[in-house]
Design a protein around this motif. Structure first.
Motif, mmCIF file in Angstrom:
data_model
loop_
_atom_site.group_PDB
_atom_site.id
_atom_site.type_symbol
_atom_site.label_atom_id
_atom_site.label_comp_id
_atom_site.label_asym_id
_atom_site.label_seq_id
_atom_site.Cartn_x
_atom_site.Cartn_y
_atom_site.Cartn_z
ATOM 1 N N ASP A 35 -2.469 4.302 7.437
ATOM 2 C CA ASP A 35 -3.572 3.591 6.775
ATOM 3 C C ASP A 35 -3.091 2.187 6.454
ATOM 4 O OD1 ASP A 35 -5.492 2.588 5.041
ATOM 5 O OD2 ASP A 35 -5.808 4.509 4.038
ATOM 6 N N LEU A 36 -3.486 1.214 7.276
ATOM 7 C CA LEU A 36 -2.972 -0.141 7.107
ATOM 8 C C LEU A 36 -3.467 -0.775 5.810
ATOM 9 C CD1 LEU A 36 -1.282 -2.411 8.282
ATOM 10 C CD2 LEU A 36 -3.284 -3.174 9.584
ATOM 11 N N THR A 37 -4.717 -0.480 5.424
ATOM 12 C CA THR A 37 -5.245 -1.040 4.177
ATOM 13 C C THR A 37 -4.427 -0.568 2.984
ATOM 14 O OG1 THR A 37 -7.472 -1.153 5.097
ATOM 15 C CG2 THR A 37 -7.271 -1.181 2.693
ATOM 16 N N ALA A 38 -4.185 0.744 2.913
ATOM 17 C CA ALA A 38 -3.393 1.285 1.809
ATOM 18 C C ALA A 38 -1.958 0.762 1.858
ATOM 19 C CB ALA A 38 -3.400 2.812 1.855
ATOM 20 N N ALA A 39 -1.404 0.662 3.060
ATOM 21 C CA ALA A 39 -0.026 0.190 3.198
ATOM 22 C C ALA A 39 0.112 -1.251 2.728
ATOM 23 C CB ALA A 39 0.424 0.315 4.650
ATOM 24 N N ARG A 40 -0.846 -2.078 3.111
ATOM 25 C CA ARG A 40 -0.790 -3.490 2.735
ATOM 26 C C ARG A 40 -0.844 -3.646 1.218
ATOM 27 N NH1 ARG A 40 -4.889 -5.947 6.425
ATOM 28 N NH2 ARG A 40 -6.298 -4.927 4.962
ATOM 29 N N SER A 41 -1.767 -2.936 0.582
ATOM 30 C CA SER A 41 -1.873 -3.012 -0.879
ATOM 31 C C SER A 41 -0.621 -2.481 -1.552
ATOM 32 C CB SER A 41 -3.091 -2.216 -1.351
ATOM 33 O OG SER A 41 -4.281 -2.789 -0.862
ATOM 34 N N ALA A 42 -0.070 -1.394 -1.000
ATOM 35 C CA ALA A 42 1.100 -0.776 -1.608
ATOM 36 C C ALA A 42 2.321 -1.693 -1.527
ATOM 37 C CB ALA A 42 1.394 0.555 -0.920
ATOM 38 N N HIS A 70 8.761 2.819 -3.889
ATOM 39 C CA HIS A 70 7.585 2.418 -4.656
ATOM 40 C C HIS A 70 6.400 2.176 -3.722
ATOM 41 C CE1 HIS A 70 10.564 1.787 -7.830
ATOM 42 N NE2 HIS A 70 9.550 1.736 -8.690
ATOM 43 N N ALA A 71 6.645 1.477 -2.615
ATOM 44 C CA ALA A 71 5.557 1.217 -1.667
ATOM 45 C C ALA A 71 5.049 2.519 -1.055
ATOM 46 C CB ALA A 71 6.041 0.263 -0.570
ATOM 47 N N TRP A 72 5.963 3.410 -0.665
ATOM 48 C CA TRP A 72 5.554 4.663 -0.034
ATOM 49 C C TRP A 72 4.755 5.521 -1.016
ATOM 50 C CZ3 TRP A 72 9.958 6.883 3.567
ATOM 51 C CH2 TRP A 72 10.138 6.001 4.633
ATOM 52 N N ALA A 73 5.209 5.622 -2.237
ATOM 53 C CA ALA A 73 4.513 6.470 -3.213
ATOM 54 C C ALA A 73 3.122 5.919 -3.513
ATOM 55 C CB ALA A 73 5.337 6.576 -4.497
ATOM 56 N N TYR A 74 3.034 4.603 -3.688
ATOM 57 C CA TYR A 74 1.733 4.025 -4.012
ATOM 58 C C TYR A 74 0.776 4.145 -2.829
ATOM 59 C CZ TYR A 74 -1.682 0.865 -6.054
ATOM 60 O OH TYR A 74 -2.836 0.325 -6.567
ATOM 61 N N ALA A 75 1.281 3.939 -1.603
ATOM 62 C CA ALA A 75 0.422 4.042 -0.417
ATOM 63 C C ALA A 75 -0.114 5.456 -0.254
ATOM 64 C CB ALA A 75 1.201 3.621 0.827
ATOM 65 N N MET A 417 -2.989 -8.543 -5.914
ATOM 66 C CA MET A 417 -3.083 -7.429 -6.846
ATOM 67 C C MET A 417 -2.879 -6.113 -6.101
ATOM 68 S SD MET A 417 -3.667 -8.721 -9.851
ATOM 69 C CE MET A 417 -4.288 -7.320 -10.779
ATOM 70 N N PRO A 418 -2.445 -5.065 -6.799
ATOM 71 C CA PRO A 418 -2.196 -3.788 -6.122
ATOM 72 C C PRO A 418 -3.397 -3.253 -5.358
ATOM 73 C CG PRO A 418 -1.281 -3.754 -8.330
ATOM 74 C CD PRO A 418 -2.050 -5.025 -8.217
ATOM 75 N N ASP A 419 -4.606 -3.522 -5.835
ATOM 76 C CA ASP A 419 -5.808 -3.028 -5.171
ATOM 77 C C ASP A 419 -6.387 -4.048 -4.205
ATOM 78 O OD1 ASP A 419 -5.868 -0.505 -6.397
ATOM 79 O OD2 ASP A 419 -6.702 -1.373 -8.222
ATOM 80 N N GLY A 420 -5.638 -5.118 -3.923
ATOM 81 C CA GLY A 420 -6.112 -6.136 -2.993
ATOM 82 C C GLY A 420 -6.043 -5.669 -1.555
ATOM 83 N N GLY A 421 -6.707 -6.400 -0.684
ATOM 84 C CA GLY A 421 -6.714 -6.104 0.747
ATOM 85 C C GLY A 421 -6.232 -7.309 1.524
ATOM 86 N N SER A 422 -7.026 -7.747 2.494
ATOM 87 C CA SER A 422 -6.652 -8.895 3.319
ATOM 88 C C SER A 422 -6.590 -10.156 2.473
ATOM 89 C CB SER A 422 -7.663 -9.089 4.447
ATOM 90 O OG SER A 422 -7.685 -7.968 5.298
#
Length: 618
Positions: A35-42, A70-75, A417-422
């Motif tokens: 999931d690229l969107t989740a990965a980017r935000s994470a 941290h990135a893996w858990a948040y994603a 922000m953590p919930d940001g996207g592109s």
């Protein structure tokens, strides 16, 4: 190569780590979740948290190894869809690789990605996944065998299957490191405040606080606000507030982007007071009433001069998930595409490329005194939707460049922000059709109509009805939209009430559908009848204002003047138009000097052609 970062300079050290590791960390996180969107935000979230705890992180031998979990858990917390489903336009090879990784157990997938994308000592990899070394090696072997079978490649070619993923993440737009650091600093302040509030909350529960004079004072109620962020997340991790004030534009940024001097911030709050209607055209307090956070900031310029004060606003909202965020963006767009304020005209609509996940720009003019022009930007990045509003006096031309840059700056701040996207590339505003609105989106609406000269009252539209008659026709053409060949025939009339205007004053539009050839023939027939009118009736004068023809569209606009008697002349403004298989006629009957300029009616005819694109096929 750039010189190595000075470890004594925390800003330089953080920025160097960010530049060096972000693509690799994104590749690892995307491969884990699909999931690229989740990965980017994470990944962005991981850097924000890293700056929050930089004194601890910077002392580690391998800060990247701190960032990755941290990135893996948040994603994985953000990722709820089946792997690959959020990225609709994936290359087939990339999708096949992600699907194969998805079919592996999570533990095996982690070991495989660590060995391929974060190579290091076996003991370190085993420690990161929480397994003894021997068990970790067994998991890695099983993962390699499983992936090899799923992708039908030898184990020696597994690493090559990840190369297309690496090429894809190389094109991702990243926020500046200063934005991440600002978010991290805001997170630190927010958590300090959350701790203070938690302490106060404990005292509130007991019903008392101790004042500065040591007296125990009773509290009747705790003061709380809607959409407050929880101070802690499941599992004991500190929760990142969904939105912090540091993510909003500053007065200095507004000053650098738009005309005017002395721009400053007047207030910043959650917009909880009064009815919540603060922005021009705002229909509700929030576009997402079920969102998790909202902030409003108001700006004003000091150079008042003799005209109305220049004012700007930014409203930011956070939604619970991406579907809700897309809905929030659409609702916000509708506020401005269908502005309900009287005597407001939509001048233009633009899409803005390379700004977040979605972005649009609207230019509106309020003809109520004082006349004012407003440029509105609406952008979405991930779960965050932001609206920037710039309102100036009528003497100023719409500041499209400033409005675009202001929206881009707002999205650039929030995408970190953590919930940001592109994030933001080079903003590319392009004129677009007006957003469909109203009960019948293919017809004109009040927001499309220019003002009537010497009339201060607003336009009022009638309900749309079946076009048994055509009030938009002139005596020259007498066009009909009835008969077996025309379908979807509808008509609507606009008048100005309580302005002392004669009964014949008004503007009408009639539309219908025909087959492709018959639609073109319909327009040609109106043109021929109008052209003959001046020849057949010496009391009538016809002047053509505009004409255009393409394979998909036709448009012609006329002024028709007829002498009814020696003392009375009737003037009509009329247009006939075609979009594909849809045809329409727009007619306006003024009342003396209470009229609209020729160029304003031509612009209205072009807007009608934009709207006609929405008319149903025959």
């Amino acid at each position: 190569m750039p010189p190595p970062a000075d470890p004594a300079d925390p800003v330089e050290a953080f920025d160097e780590l960010y530049q060096r590791t972000r693509d690799r960390l994104l590749l690892q996180t995307w491969a884990l979740t699909g999931d690229l969107t989740a990965a980017r935000s994470a990944v962005r979230h991981a850097y924000v948290v890293a700056w929050h705890h930089w004194r601890k992180v910077s002392r580690r031998d391998d800060p990247e190894a701190w960032l990755r979990p941290h990135a893996w858990a948040y994603a994985q917390r953000r990722h709820t869809a089946r792997l690959g489903h959020r990225d609709k336009d994936l290359d087939p090879d990339v999708k096949a690789t992600l699907d194969a990784l998805a079919d592996l157990p999570v533990g095996q997938r982690r070991m495989l990605l660590l060995s391929l994308l974060a190579p290091g000592p076996s003991d370190d990899m085993a420690r990161e996944v929480g397994l003894p070394r021997e068990e970790a090696e067994r998991e890695l072997h099983a993962a390699a065998v499983g992936f090899s079978a799923l992708r039908d490649v030898p184990t020696t070619d597994i690493a090559a299957q990840l190369d297309p993923l690496a090429a894809a993440v190389a094109d991702v737009r990243w926020p500046r490191p200063s934005i991440l650091r600002r978010s991290g600093s805001g997170r630190r302040r927010a958590h300090t405040l959350a701790g203070v509030l938690a302490t106060v909350g404990a005292l509130v529960v007991s019903g008392v606080v101790v004042g500065d004079d040591g007296v125990r004072t009773s509290l009747d109620r705790a003061v709380t606000g809607p959409r407050a962020s929880a101070p802690a997340a499941p599992g004991g991790e500190e929760a990142q507030p969904p939105l912090v004030a540091d993510a909003l534009l500053t007065g200095e940024q507004v000053q650098s982007r738009v005309r005017g001097t002395g721009w400053s911030e007047l207030r910043t709050d959650g917009n909880t007071e009064g009815d919540g209607i603060v922005l021009p055209c705002q229909a509700d307090r929030y576009a997402d009433p079920r969102g998790t956070g909202a902030l409003l900031r108001v700006f004003a310029a000091a150079d008042r001069g003799t005209g109305p004060r220049r004012t700007a606003w930014q409203l930011a909202e956070v939604s619970r998930n991406e579907r809700a965020a897309r809905r929030t963006f659409r609702r916000t767009v509708q506020w401005y595409a269908a502005c309900s304020e009287p005597r407001v005209q939509l001048l233009s609509t633009r899409t803005v490329g390379a700004v977040g996940d979605q972005a649009m720009l609207f230019t509106l003019r309020s003809w109520s005194r004082p006349v004012r022009t407003t440029v509105v930007g609406v952008g979405r990045t991930g779960l965050l939707t932001t609206t920037t509003v710039l309102r100036v006096g009528n003497d100023d031309r719409p500041d499209i460049s400033g409005g675009t840059d202001l929206l881009a700056d707002a999205v650039r701040e929030m995408c970190a922000m953590p919930d940001g996207g592109s994030c933001v590339g080079r903003p590319d505003p392009q004129l677009a059709r007006a957003v469909p609105i109203g009960e019948v989106p293919s017809l004109l609406s009040e927001i499309d109509l220019p003002p009537v000269q010497r009339v201060a009252a607003p336009w009022t539209g009638s309900p749309t009805v079946r076009a048994d008659t055509n009030p938009a026709a002139t005596p020259c053409d007498r066009t009909s939209f009835t008969g077996g060949q025309v379908s979807n025939n509808v008509t609507r009339t606009f008048v100005v009430l309580d302005a002392g205007l004669p009964a014949e004053f008004g503007l009408s539009e009639t539309a219908g559908s025909l087959g492709p050839r018959k639609a073109r023939a319909f327009v040609d027939g109106v043109r021929r009848r109008v052209a003959r009118c001046a020849e057949d009736d010496l009391t009538t004068e016809v002047r053509r204002l505009e004409t255009s023809d393409t394979k998909k569209e036709d448009l012609t606009v006329w002024v028709v003047t007829t002498e009814v008697s020696e003392d009375t002349t009737v003037r009509y403004l009329m247009a006939v138009l075609r979009s594909g298989t849809s045809v329409a006629q727009v007619g306006f009957v003024p009342a003396g000097r209470r009229t609209m300029a020729d160029e304003a009616f031509v612009g209205l005819a072009r807007r009608a052609l934009e709207r006609l694109h929405e008319h149903p096929a025959p």
